[in-house]
Write an enzyme that holds these catalytic residues in place. Structure first.
Site, mmCIF file in Angstrom:
data_model
loop_
_atom_site.group_PDB
_atom_site.id
_atom_site.type_symbol
_atom_site.label_atom_id
_atom_site.label_comp_id
_atom_site.label_asym_id
_atom_site.label_seq_id
_atom_site.Cartn_x
_atom_site.Cartn_y
_atom_site.Cartn_z
ATOM 1 C CB CYS A 9 2.777 1.453 -7.370
ATOM 2 S SG CYS A 9 4.258 1.004 -6.491
ATOM 3 C CE LYS A 41 -5.339 7.953 6.554
ATOM 4 N NZ LYS A 41 -5.989 6.722 6.061
ATOM 5 C CD GLU A 56 -2.101 2.400 -10.464
ATOM 6 O OE1 GLU A 56 -2.596 3.435 -9.986
ATOM 7 O OE2 GLU A 56 -0.999 1.937 -10.103
HETATM 8 P P1 NAD Z 1 -5.601 6.154 -2.033
HETATM 9 O O1 NAD Z 1 -4.958 7.314 -2.672
HETATM 10 O O2 NAD Z 1 -7.076 6.020 -2.101
HETATM 11 O O3 NAD Z 1 -5.248 6.085 -0.478
HETATM 12 C C1 NAD Z 1 -3.940 6.118 0.003
HETATM 13 C C2 NAD Z 1 -3.956 6.710 1.380
HETATM 14 O O4 NAD Z 1 -4.369 8.059 1.291
HETATM 15 C C3 NAD Z 1 -4.906 6.033 2.365
HETATM 16 O O5 NAD Z 1 -4.304 6.007 3.640
HETATM 17 C C4 NAD Z 1 -6.090 6.967 2.361
HETATM 18 O O6 NAD Z 1 -6.836 6.928 3.555
HETATM 19 C C5 NAD Z 1 -5.413 8.308 2.211
HETATM 20 N N1 NAD Z 1 -6.262 9.375 1.686
HETATM 21 C C6 NAD Z 1 -7.356 9.277 0.886
HETATM 22 N N2 NAD Z 1 -7.874 10.500 0.654
HETATM 23 C C7 NAD Z 1 -7.090 11.383 1.302
HETATM 24 C C8 NAD Z 1 -7.086 12.798 1.421
HETATM 25 N N3 NAD Z 1 -8.027 13.560 0.842
HETATM 26 N N4 NAD Z 1 -6.115 13.387 2.146
HETATM 27 C C9 NAD Z 1 -5.156 12.649 2.730
HETATM 28 N N5 NAD Z 1 -5.108 11.308 2.667
HETATM 29 C C10 NAD Z 1 -6.054 10.685 1.954
HETATM 30 O O7 NAD Z 1 -4.842 4.936 -2.641
HETATM 31 P P2 NAD Z 1 -5.096 3.401 -2.359
HETATM 32 O O8 NAD Z 1 -6.318 3.040 -3.109
HETATM 33 O O9 NAD Z 1 -5.039 3.098 -0.933
HETATM 34 O O10 NAD Z 1 -3.775 2.756 -3.034
HETATM 35 C C11 NAD Z 1 -3.694 2.468 -4.352
HETATM 36 C C12 NAD Z 1 -2.896 3.515 -5.098
HETATM 37 O O11 NAD Z 1 -1.614 3.698 -4.513
HETATM 38 C C13 NAD Z 1 -2.622 3.084 -6.518
HETATM 39 O O12 NAD Z 1 -2.856 4.141 -7.409
HETATM 40 C C14 NAD Z 1 -1.146 2.716 -6.506
HETATM 41 O O13 NAD Z 1 -0.490 2.749 -7.710
HETATM 42 C C15 NAD Z 1 -0.597 3.643 -5.507
HETATM 43 N N6 NAD Z 1 0.642 3.101 -4.955
HETATM 44 C C16 NAD Z 1 1.844 3.671 -5.323
HETATM 45 C C17 NAD Z 1 3.055 3.174 -4.847
HETATM 46 C C18 NAD Z 1 4.374 3.802 -5.220
HETATM 47 O O14 NAD Z 1 5.393 3.488 -4.619
HETATM 48 N N7 NAD Z 1 4.424 4.666 -6.178
HETATM 49 C C19 NAD Z 1 3.030 2.088 -3.969
HETATM 50 C C20 NAD Z 1 1.803 1.529 -3.616
HETATM 51 C C21 NAD Z 1 0.611 2.060 -4.116
#
Ligand code: NAD
Length: 484
Positions: free
Chosen positions: A289, A180, A386
């Site tokens: 991240c 997804k 963040e």
């Molecule tokens: P997000 O959590 O909003 O979304 C990430 C994914 O989760 C998307 O595909 C989204 O559609 C899905 N999602 C959202 N709600 C959901 C739910 N209720 N159930 C299942 N899936 C759901 O994050 P974002 O805004 O896309 O990304 C930014 C965040 O990701 C930041 O906090 C960043 O630090 C983190 N990040 C972490 C790493 C790492 O390796 N630790 C790498 C990249 C990004």
């Protein structure tokens, strides 16, 4: 720049077929550099996720499940060859969808995608059990079986690369996957799904279901037939995933956010440290991240470091991501831009000193100027939360204990950096910094051979390295009685 994205490409990929959503619904993605519509993408709903999971379940025991491990590895290498063949298209798609500069994707994301895939392809036939001679009257040993159907949920900041961090080890272990992608950046995931099929990965082994998190993502998390969820995203959604996974007690890996400290001592090479600190926060418009968003600097050199940071920030070539000379593109969406600008306002209200940037850049597109705050106190929100944008917070310190307390003083623990030429101090910091990855005299490099992940609000579990294979296998103990 117009791009011909065919309607078939933007359909879901389920059981080896490109299909529209059962509801017939689709959503529009925008090019963040132009704010113009980019593609119409089929919107997976609960029924589509159910179809994808059913297909992935069936595929587990089909040709894929019966295939020799070595052949699985060869197919993954063919998949890598096809990605290499179509890399120009993938790079362009990723850039249009996310706003990342093509030069960055070519130099960083694409090599990492290929490295990840070929690295794990090599493991496919090396996932060994152990003979454990527990008894004299039996042959006792372990095998490692695929964990089963994997739900892979990916964010928008490195769509292709983070997608591959999940797909490659899962497939190498013989699992099947429902991927997804983030709703903001679904296009390269669909292209990867097509290439997987062309490579000979059987139908149902890699399904791709773009859609919204609260619907398609949640459906995957709640699904009783999904054995494992591997998630990268925000801590809030991470918590929801953990709750959702309780239904069938599915296994979960969470890679969440960070607020990484980059600590600079006066005995370091200041020029190199400031350069790395600038790229540590401004790379990918700060949407990383492990971004070095807190630059923790000894007060005796703070002015020098800030001066250099500002000079670098002001020199960054921001603009059209398709221009090979562009170093920084827009952030991914209007919402993300608004969130970053809000944090900049909060920083000013909290009393931090805005030294450069602090506003939108360019007339069109979601561009934010590289921003530096000085005089940031550790307890300020811009130092604790963040931001996920090109905003550096410089925090001063006077002694080593204070530096360590500042560095460890957030709810995250994904990564951290230390700059010093004092070996004893360096080793103390490498020991005491609370982070899954710690860099000394560099900031930001990663390699698929080294485990990656954090604890606390940064999540749990590790991707990368041999250890990530444990995410996608279950050990089985076997006991064959043969008498004394
Ligand atoms: P997000 O959590 O909003 O979304 C990430 C994914 O989760 C998307 O595909 C989204 O559609 C899905 N999602 C959202 N709600 C959901 C739910 N209720 N159930 C299942 N899936 C759901 O994050 P974002 O805004 O896309 O990304 C930014 C965040 O990701 C930041 O906090 C960043 O630090 C983190 N990040 C972490 C790493 C790492 O390796 N630790 C790498 C990249 C990004």
């Amino acid at each position: 720049m117009p791009y011909d994205i065919s309607t078939t490409r933007a359909d879901l990929i389920i059981h080896g077929e490109r299909v529209p959503a059962r509801s017939g619904r689709s959503f529009e993605t925008l090019n963040p550099a132009t704010e113009q519509p980019l593609a119409q993408v089929a919107e997976a709903g609960v029924e589509d996720v159910n179809d994808a999971v059913a297909s992935a379940r069936e595929a587990l025991t089909g040709d894929w499940g019966r295939m020799r491990a070595a052949d699985r590895g060869q197919i993954l290498l063919r998949f890598a060859d096809l990605i290499r063949r179509d890399q120009d298209e993938l790079i362009e798609l990723e850039s249009l969808d996310s706003g990342k500069p093509v030069s960055t994707i070519r130099r960083q994301d694409m090599p990492a995608v290929l490295d990840t895939l070929t690295y794990y392809a090599g493991f496919a036939d090396k996932i060994n059990g152990q003979v454990i001679p527990a008894r004299q009257d039996a042959l006792t040993y372990t095998v490692r079986e695929p964990v089963g159907v994997v739900g892979a949920i990916v964010p928008w900041n490195f769509p292709m690369m983070i997608g591959m961090w999940k797909i490659a080890p899962a497939l190498a272990c013989g699992c099947t996957v429902v991927l997804k992608p983030a709703e903001l950046t679904p296009l390269t995931a669909l292209k990867l799904g097509e290439l997987a099929l062309e490579a000979g990965i059987p139908a149902g082994v890699l399904n791709v279901v773009p859609g919204f998190g609260a619907v398609a993502g949640q459906a995957l998390v709640d699904h009783p037939d999904v054995d494992k969820v591997t998630f990268t995203g925000s801590p809030g959604v991470g918590r929801q995933i953990l709750q959702g996974s309780a239904g069938n007690l599915k296994r979960v890996t969470l890679e969440l956010g960070g607020k990484s400290a980059n600590v600079i001592f006066p005995d370091a090479d200041i020029e190199t440290a400031a350069k790395a600190a600038a790229s540590g926060i401004f790379f990918n418009s700060g949407q990383v991240c492990s971004a070095g968003s807190r630059i923790v600097v000894h007060n005796s050199i703070r002015e020098q470091v800030v001066e250099r940071l500002v000079a670098r920030a002001e020199k960054i070539r921001t603009g059209d991501p398709s221009d090979g000379d562009t170093q920084m593109g827009p952030v991914v969406s209007e919402k993300q831009m608004g969130r970053i600008l809000d944090y900049i306002r909060i920083g000013e209200e909290e009393g931090a000193r805005l030294v450069t940037g602090g506003a939108r850049a360019m007339e069109r597109g979601y561009f934010v100027a590289p921003t530096v705050f000085d005089d940031v106190r550790p307890e300020m929100r811009i130092s604790q939360e963040e931001i996920f944008g090109p905003v550096a917070s410089v925090i001063g310190f006077d002694d080593e204990d204070e530096a360590l307390a500042i560095a460890n003083g957030t709810s995250f623990s994904l990564a951290a950096g230390i700059w010093t030429n004092d070996m004893r101090r360096m080793h103390r910091f490498l020991r005491d910094l609370k982070a899954g990855t710690v860099w000394a005299n560099t900031f930001g490099p990663t390699d698929v051979r080294l485990p990656w992940g954090g604890t606390r609000d940064s999540g749990f579990g590790r991707e990368h390295g041999e250890i990530a294979l444990e995410n996608f296998t279950e050990p089985k103990s076997i006991w064959i009685a043969h008498g004394a």
